[in-house]
Design a protein around this motif. Sequence first.
Motif, short mmCIF file in Angstrom:
data_model
loop_
_atom_site.label_atom_id
_atom_site.label_comp_id
_atom_site.label_asym_id
_atom_site.label_seq_id
_atom_site.Cartn_x
_atom_site.Cartn_y
_atom_site.Cartn_z
N HIS A 148 40.02 -36.14 -41.70
CA HIS A 148 39.39 -37.29 -41.05
C HIS A 148 40.36 -38.47 -40.99
O HIS A 148 41.25 -38.62 -41.84
CB HIS A 148 38.13 -37.68 -41.81
CG HIS A 148 37.05 -36.66 -41.72
ND1 HIS A 148 36.22 -36.54 -40.63
CD2 HIS A 148 36.67 -35.68 -42.59
CE1 HIS A 148 35.36 -35.55 -40.83
NE2 HIS A 148 35.62 -35.01 -42.01
N SER A 149 40.15 -39.32 -39.99
CA SER A 149 41.09 -40.44 -39.79
C SER A 149 40.59 -41.76 -40.34
O SER A 149 41.37 -42.72 -40.45
CB SER A 149 41.39 -40.59 -38.29
OG SER A 149 40.20 -40.83 -37.56
N ARG A 168 39.64 -47.32 -47.13
CA ARG A 168 41.04 -47.39 -47.56
C ARG A 168 41.54 -46.03 -48.04
O ARG A 168 42.66 -45.62 -47.73
CB ARG A 168 41.21 -48.43 -48.67
CG ARG A 168 40.86 -49.85 -48.23
CD ARG A 168 41.44 -50.88 -49.20
NE ARG A 168 41.09 -50.63 -50.59
CZ ARG A 168 39.99 -51.10 -51.17
NH1 ARG A 168 39.12 -51.82 -50.48
NH2 ARG A 168 39.75 -50.86 -52.45
N LEU A 169 40.70 -45.35 -48.81
CA LEU A 169 41.10 -44.05 -49.35
C LEU A 169 41.25 -43.00 -48.25
O LEU A 169 42.16 -42.17 -48.29
CB LEU A 169 40.10 -43.58 -50.39
CG LEU A 169 40.09 -44.34 -51.72
CD1 LEU A 169 38.94 -43.87 -52.60
CD2 LEU A 169 41.42 -44.18 -52.46
N CYS A 170 40.35 -43.04 -47.26
CA CYS A 170 40.43 -42.05 -46.19
C CYS A 170 41.67 -42.24 -45.34
O CYS A 170 42.39 -41.28 -45.03
CB CYS A 170 39.17 -42.12 -45.32
SG CYS A 170 39.14 -40.85 -44.03
N VAL A 171 41.94 -43.49 -44.95
CA VAL A 171 43.12 -43.77 -44.11
C VAL A 171 44.39 -43.40 -44.85
O VAL A 171 45.28 -42.72 -44.30
CB VAL A 171 43.12 -45.24 -43.67
CG1 VAL A 171 44.43 -45.58 -42.96
CG2 VAL A 171 41.94 -45.52 -42.74
N GLY A 210 42.91 -33.45 -32.83
CA GLY A 210 42.17 -34.61 -32.36
C GLY A 210 40.67 -34.47 -32.48
O GLY A 210 40.13 -33.40 -32.83
N LYS A 211 39.98 -35.58 -32.19
CA LYS A 211 38.52 -35.60 -32.24
C LYS A 211 37.99 -36.55 -31.17
O LYS A 211 38.52 -37.64 -30.97
CB LYS A 211 38.03 -36.04 -33.61
CG LYS A 211 36.51 -36.25 -33.68
CD LYS A 211 35.99 -36.35 -35.09
CE LYS A 211 36.34 -37.65 -35.76
NZ LYS A 211 35.70 -37.77 -37.09
N LEU A 212 36.93 -36.11 -30.51
CA LEU A 212 36.17 -36.97 -29.61
C LEU A 212 34.79 -37.23 -30.22
O LEU A 212 34.10 -36.28 -30.62
CB LEU A 212 35.98 -36.31 -28.25
CG LEU A 212 37.19 -36.21 -27.31
CD1 LEU A 212 36.77 -35.51 -26.03
CD2 LEU A 212 37.76 -37.58 -27.00
N ILE A 213 34.41 -38.49 -30.33
CA ILE A 213 33.05 -38.86 -30.71
C ILE A 213 32.37 -39.24 -29.40
O ILE A 213 32.68 -40.27 -28.80
CB ILE A 213 33.03 -40.01 -31.71
CG1 ILE A 213 33.81 -39.63 -32.98
CG2 ILE A 213 31.59 -40.38 -32.08
CD1 ILE A 213 33.95 -40.76 -33.98
N SER A 226 40.23 -39.86 -31.07
CA SER A 226 41.03 -40.01 -32.29
C SER A 226 42.03 -38.86 -32.39
O SER A 226 41.76 -37.84 -33.04
CB SER A 226 40.12 -40.03 -33.52
OG SER A 226 40.88 -40.01 -34.71
N PRO A 227 43.19 -38.99 -31.75
CA PRO A 227 44.17 -37.89 -31.78
C PRO A 227 44.77 -37.65 -33.16
O PRO A 227 45.38 -36.59 -33.38
CB PRO A 227 45.24 -38.35 -30.78
CG PRO A 227 45.09 -39.83 -30.69
CD PRO A 227 43.64 -40.11 -30.91
N TYR A 228 44.60 -38.60 -34.09
CA TYR A 228 45.18 -38.44 -35.44
C TYR A 228 44.33 -37.52 -36.31
O TYR A 228 44.78 -37.06 -37.35
CB TYR A 228 45.32 -39.81 -36.10
CG TYR A 228 46.22 -39.83 -37.31
CD1 TYR A 228 47.59 -39.57 -37.19
CD2 TYR A 228 45.71 -40.09 -38.57
CE1 TYR A 228 48.42 -39.60 -38.29
CE2 TYR A 228 46.54 -40.13 -39.69
CZ TYR A 228 47.90 -39.87 -39.55
OH TYR A 228 48.72 -39.90 -40.65
N THR A 229 43.09 -37.23 -35.90
CA THR A 229 42.24 -36.30 -36.64
C THR A 229 42.81 -34.89 -36.52
O THR A 229 43.30 -34.49 -35.46
CB THR A 229 40.80 -36.33 -36.10
OG1 THR A 229 40.29 -37.65 -36.25
CG2 THR A 229 39.91 -35.35 -36.84
N GLY A 230 42.74 -34.13 -37.60
CA GLY A 230 43.31 -32.78 -37.58
C GLY A 230 42.45 -31.79 -38.33
O GLY A 230 41.33 -32.09 -38.76
N ILE A 231 42.99 -30.60 -38.50
CA ILE A 231 42.32 -29.55 -39.26
C ILE A 231 43.33 -28.89 -40.20
O ILE A 231 44.54 -28.86 -39.91
CB ILE A 231 41.67 -28.48 -38.36
CG1 ILE A 231 42.71 -27.86 -37.41
CG2 ILE A 231 40.50 -29.06 -37.58
CD1 ILE A 231 42.16 -26.67 -36.60
N VAL A 232 42.83 -28.37 -41.30
CA VAL A 232 43.66 -27.70 -42.29
C VAL A 232 42.74 -26.81 -43.13
O VAL A 232 41.51 -27.01 -43.14
CB VAL A 232 44.39 -28.73 -43.18
CG1 VAL A 232 43.44 -29.40 -44.18
CG2 VAL A 232 45.58 -28.12 -43.92
#
Length: 476
Positions: free
Chosen positions: A111-112, A124-127, A148-151, A200-206
């Motif tokens: 999550h971004s 703060r912790l998430c970012v 990425g993610k689209l809301i 949010s293109p900075y969102t990813g998966i792992v």
Amino acid sequence: MFTVSSVLCVHEGTGFLNVLPGLNIVFFHVCVNVSLCKILWRFILTLLSLSNLPCCLYFSTYDVAVVGGGIVGLATARELLLRHPSLSFILLEKEKELAVHQSGHNSGVIHSGIYYTPGSLKARLCVRGATLAYEYCEKKGLPYKKCGKLIVAVEQEEIPRLKALYERGMKNNVRDLSIVDAKGIRDREPYCRGIMALDSPYTGIVDWRMVSLQYGKDFEEAGGTVVTESEVNDISMVKESPAGSSEGMKYPIAVRDKKGNEVRCRYVLTCGGLYSDRLSQMSGCSREPRIVPFRGDYLVLKPEKHYLVKGNIYPVPDPRFPFLGVHFTPRMDGSVWLGPNAVLAFKREGYKVYDFNARDFADALSFRGLQKLVLRNITYGIGEMYRGVVTGAQVKILRKYIPELSPNDVLRGPAGVRAQALDRDGNLVDDFVFDGGVGDVGSRVLHVRNAPSPAATSSLAIAEMIADEVETRFTL
């Protein structure tokens, strides 16, 4: 390092074997080979049985014991050991393997930091956690994707909430955040429909379990000890020491598991996830906040329909309801998960609809906090249960975003169980809760009673914060 009861003690590193108080046998090596230990252990037990000497289960001595082998416990144990390499650490996990529950049953999203109140600890912790997670994966060669993610807003009434989310994200310094129109949605997700979206293109998966296991590997390579199949059922002060021994004073806390094994240590940190409230009670803490398990059931897209989804597609959160809502999530293995719903689980580790544990069930239903939450959200809760049973009802909601989707395109998928902390008024506890306990035990124990979502994304940042708290409370 391990010690065998007050009668029989092997101290790795010191080279002494205490068979009886006052009787020492000197070994000529400093570090005992594992296979030799096993042979030696069987030989000594045989001697003791032949000589009718008493023998009890072993205990070990460490500076710090960490209870809980999920992503938060592993990340924190790693962080503490990297900060204090001269100290001895042990991590105790009740399962046969590490990270098999929440850490191994989640959506796998990095999550971004969009959703959280600006300036809040969660934000703060998430970012920071997302940045650290990407850096860590790069350093360790762990695969991830910034898909990425689209809301997506599909109704006009959602647009003000979407714009408010954008403002939150900007205040939280979320990277590369933007608002896109219907055409922008189609450019990014050709089969998705909406009138406006937050991109949010900075969102990813792992694979968060893979990340968790790497934390554990780091911990062991730095000198930490991991013990699995050790379900802790007691944390208390050491009552006495063997004659001539000062271990009771140096290692005053005893952590015992259901097999009778014992770890003696200076300090204890628990990161118990679904059992964090019960672990806290062992040192005299209040029962609240209480952990109530909520199961989330996923659907999965059939392989021939994977083309419908490229990245994460999320709804605009509805503030009337306690959970986020169903979404589309691509996975590292190429599959696509749809969901989850959120229903009360009848067992704290119950991943199937019919999994049941009488104690867990009674514990949840008798809690006034859950009763109040249910009464406030009765319609929503019934709808969630219905959608969990009727696949078509779940697909109907998903089709708001991808109209081409049909019930024939999905299969029932995996499930996860969320450790939701609730207070007595039925409010979701949305912040960190630390506790110690009462008396001498409480001064040497720190319980992480709640590490709120997104704990996986924030794990390295959370570990820094917990390690700071440990250093503040204890004299390491």
